[in-house]
Scaffold this motif. Sequence first.
Motif: not given
Ligand code: SF4
Lengths: 531, 442
Positions: A498-500, A474, A477, A457-463, A502-503
Motif C-alpha cells: 500500500c503506497p499510503r 480496496r 479500505a 485510502c486513495i483507492s489505488c488498488g494495489n492491495c 493504510v493497512l
Molecule cells: S493499496 Fe492502500 S491506498 Fe491503495 S487502495 Fe489499497 S488501502 Fe487504499
Amino acid sequence: MKLVKNIGLVIFLIGLGIFTVLPFIGGVKLSDEMMRNILTESELNNLENRFEKEIIDIDFTSSYGFGSAVKGIYDDVNEEFRANKQWDKVMHTSPKEFSLKLAKVAAYGPVKDNKFAFFLLSFGLAILGAFIFILTDLKLKGPPGIKNDGIYHDPNTSRGWIGMITAAWLIGFYLLLYIAPYGIVNMIFVVEPVKWLFVEGGEASQWFLYGFMYTISMTIMGVRMIIKYRHNKYQIVRTISVVFFQFVFAFLLVEILPLFDLPGKDLKNAWPLDYSFLFDWNVKGLIENGTFGRFVFVWSILLSVIIVPTLVYFYGKRWYCSWVCGCGGLAETVGDPFRQLSNKKLWSWKMERWMIHLVLVFAIIMTIFTGYHTYNEIYGGPEMQDKHILFGFSAYNIREVYGFFIGTIFAGVIGTGFYPILGNRSWCRFGCPLAAYMGIVQRFKSRFRITTNGGQCISCGNCSTYCEQGIDVRAYAQKGQNIVRASCVGCGVCSAVCPRGVLKLENGPEKGRFGNEGPIVLGNDGFQLNV
Amino acid sequence: MQKIVIIGNGISGVTAARHIRKKSDAELLIISDETPYFFSRTALMYVFMGHMRKQDIKPYEDWFWKKNRIDLLQDYVSGIKASDSELSLQSGKKIKFDKLIIATGSKPNKFGWPGQDLKGVQGLYSMQDLDNLTKRADEIQRAVIVGGGLIGVELAEMLVSRGIEVVFLVRENRFWGSVLPVEEGNLISNHIQKHHIDLRFNTELDQIFGDENGVVNEIITKDGERISCQFVGLTAGVSPNVEWLKNSAINIDRGIVVNQYFETNLPNIYAIGDCAQFQVPVEGRKNIEQVWYTGRIMGETLAATLTGNRKAYQPGPWFNSAKFFDIEYQTYGNVNANRAANELDFYWQHPTKEIAIHLVWEKSNEIFIGINVFGLRMRHELFNQWLKTKVHIDEVMANLRIANFDPEFYKRYENEILDSFNLQTGKNIRLLKQKWWQKVLG
Ligand code: SF4
Ligand SMILES: Cc1cc2nc3c(=O)[nH]c(=O)nc-3n(C[C@H](O)[C@H](O)[C@H](O)COP(=O)(O)OP(=O)(O)OC[C@H]3O[C@@H](n4cnc5c(N)ncnc54)[C@H](O)[C@@H]3O)c2cc1C
Ligand code: SF4
C-alpha cells in the motif's frame, strides 16, 4: 550486475534443462533374473508369462515406456481375475508403485551410474544459478521499498508465454509424480545422494524427491521473498518462520524420526488438511509405535481441536496459513511472483465460499467413514474386522475419491501447477478444508483484523491486486472499514504494497473489530462516524 | 422523478452519485468524456510501472453501475443552457436535468512556455496522458520534468522505472519547497537523488524546442542551460478545468465559485471537487482543494444536501499522504513550509535511516497544531481526535507509541524521539502504555 544476473539465469536454466531431460537419458531393461528377485511368488505366477513375452530383455528407451508397459500388463491381469471372479488372485499392490519398483531396478545408464554427478549438474547448477539471479536484485532493484515494477509487463508474471511454459512444466511434473512416478526414476536417482545423508545407501522414493525439491525451492524463493520485501519486517520474520517449519518439520524430522523407529510424521500438519489422519494404516502405525506414536496421535487431535482454533482466536488463521503451513509456505515463496493473478471478481468470492465449504463437508464425511472403518479394525471384534461399509458406501472408495480429486488433483496439480494461471493460493482459497475451518473461526470469533487507517485510502488498488486470496481489500479500505474476512491468510502483502500505509494487520479486542460501519469516511466532520 | 446529472466521473462525482443513491431513488446520470468507467487517478503511475493493469485501477466492477441504477454516458459536455436546464454534448445530444453537479476536475498548468504544445510535451493527469506517455516511452532516453510537486515526483519514479534518465527542474531551493519545511525538503531531495535523478534546484524552464517533425528535442532553462531530451513533463500544478464554462452564465473565477453548500450562482447547479472554488474558504484551508480526500468529502456532503439533509462543507482537520519513491509521507493538521511566529516545532530525523517526524504546536498554550511523518505511519483516527479536541503537545508526545500505525515487528523509535524532544524542550515526558487508548478506541 545485470550481466551477472543473466549469467545466473543461464546457469539456472542449464540446471533445470538437465533436470528436465533426465527421464530421457539411458534406458530400462529388465532381465529374467531381476524379475525373479523382485516379484513375490504369486506375482511371478500371475505375470511371468506376459512379462517374458513383452518385457523381459526388451530395451525400453525410457522408464515411462517401460513403466507403462508393466502397468498395462499388471492391470490387464488383475482385470481378468476380476472378470473371472478369482478374488483370491487379485493383486493389491498399487500398479504405479509396482511399476516404479521394477523401473528403478531395471533402469541403466549414466544417471544411475553417476547419481552425484548428475545431482550437481541438475540441482547443483539450478540452485547456484537461482541464487546468483536472486541475490543480484539486492543491487539491481535499488533501496528497500515496493518492488512491483514491470510485473504486468513480464511474460512470466502476467500470464504471458513464460508463465504458460512454467505452468505446463509444473503440471507435467505433478502428473508424472502422482500418476506415473515410474516415468521419473532418473529424477529420483539424482536425489539419492541427499537421502544418503540420512540413511547410508538408502533408496529415495518419489516423495523424497518431491519433499527435497519443495524444501529447496521454498528456501531459495524464501531468500528472494526476503530481498523483495526487505522494507517490511513482518514479511521477513514470517518468511523465515514458514521456511523453518518446512525445513525442520516437513523435511528433516520426517527423515530423521524413522531413523529412531519413530513414525515419520509431519507434526504441524493438522486435520483436515492432513486427511489421512484416521486412515487405518496411520492410526495403527501410530498406536503400534509405543509412547511416541500415541503421543503423536493425541497431539494431532489436540492440534486440530484445541490449538488451531485457540491460536486463530488470538492471531487469526495467519499463524498457520502464512507462518507454519507447507502449502501456504510454497505459495508465499515460490508462488509470490504470481500472487496478483488471483481473481478479485465478486463471482469468484461467491464460488469460493461454496467450494471451500463443500470440501470441508466432504473431508468431514470422509473422516467419519474412515474413522468408522479404523475403529472396527482396531477395536471391533473379529466379526467387525474390515467392516468398511457405512450407509451403503465403502470407506475405501470414499477416501480414494477424496485422495485423488482433492489430495492429488486439487491440492497438487491445480494448487501448484496453476500458479502462473490462477495465482498462488487457489488451493488455499478454494479447496483447503483446514482453511475453511479456520476461516469460520476467524470470521466470527477472533481478535484479528486488518485495520484501515481512517480516511487515508486513495483507492489505488494495489492491495486488492496483490492479495493472493482475491480479497477486494480496496472495497473495505476506501470506505474506512476494517477487513475481516474468512479467507484472509494474513500474509500482510496488502499492507506491504500500500503506497499510503493504510493497512495494518492487528490483533485486538473483538469489540469494534469491524471498524467504521457507516458509509462516511473519517475526515468528514459533517457526519457522525460509528467508530 | 427528479433527474440528477453529474458531469465528471472522478472521485467527486462518483462519490456524490453513490451517496445519493443510498438515500434516494432519483434518476442518476454521469456524463464524462475521459473513460467509460470511474478509475483511480491516483493509480495512473502504477499502470505505467506495470504494478497493475488498467482494469485493476477501477474501484468498482463494471456491473456495479447498472445494479445501482447509475447511468453512465461517455461524452463531452460542450455547453450549459441554465435557463432551459439543458446540456449540449459534443455528440449533438441534448440532456435535460433537474439538478446538475459539476465535477470536472483539473487540468495541468501550462504557463505559456514557447513549445509547450510540441509532441512529447505533456502533463500527467488523464488516461490520455498515460496512453501518450506509454506510446512514446521506448523512444525516450532523457526526460525533463518541470515542477517539483507530488505529480512531478510520481512522474520521475515512473520514468526511472523504465530506465529513462530524468532531469528534474525545481523552482525552489528544495523539493516541494512551497509545502515542506527545509528539513523535510532536504530529506526528500536527497532521497530523490539517490534514485539517480538529476535534481536541479532554483531552476526554471524557459523554452522548449522541437525537431522538424514537431517532436521535442531540447529545452533551455532561464539560466540559459540547454538540455537535450525526448520528453518534457509539465507538472507545475493543476488548475480547475472550467475553460468550457467560459460562455455560460455560471460564475467562474479560477474555479467554479460556490458557497459552503457547493451552490453556484445559478439554482440547482452545484460544483464539487478539484473544479470548485469556495467564495469563503473553510477556516485555515485553501479556497481550492485539489486532493482525492477533499473530492470524496465534498461528494459525500453534497449528496446529503441533495437527499434532504442540508449540510455545509465541514471537512475535519486537514490530512494528506504521499509517497516519494520509497519514503511514505503522512500529515495531520498544519505544518507550514515556514514556521509561523506563534508556533514552536520539534524535528527529529533518524541518524542514518530516512525516517523523520516534525511536530508543531502553539507557542502560547502549547496546543498541538500539526505533524509530518516520513517513513513512519500514524493513526489517522487518533490525530483527528487530538486536533479536534485541541490537546496539549505533551499528550501527543506521551502517546506516540499508541499513535504509531507501523506494521507489526517494525522497529519503534518513540524512545529516541522522546529523548530528543525532552532535550530540546527541557520537558520530561514519558511514554504512556497502550492500555487506556485500547479502551477508548478498541
Ligand atoms: S493499496 Fe492502500 S491506498 Fe491503495 S487502495 Fe489499497 S488501502 Fe487504499
Ligand atoms: C497523477 C496524479 C496523482 C495524484 N495522486 C494523489 C494522491 O496521492 N493523493 C491525493 O489526495 N490526490 C492525488 N491526486 C489528485 C486527485 O487525483 C484529484 O484531486 C482528484 O482526482 C480530483 O477528482 P475530481 O473528481 O474532482 O476530478 P477528476 O478526477 O479530474 O474527474 C473529472 C472528470 O471529468 C471529466 N470532464 C471534464 N470536463 C468535462 C466535460 N466538459 N464533459 C465531460 N466530462 C468532463 C474529465 O475528463 C474527468 O474524467 C493525484 C492526481 C494526479 C493527476
Ligand atoms: S487481505 Fe492482505 S493479509 Fe489478507 S490475504 Fe489478502 S493480502 Fe494477505
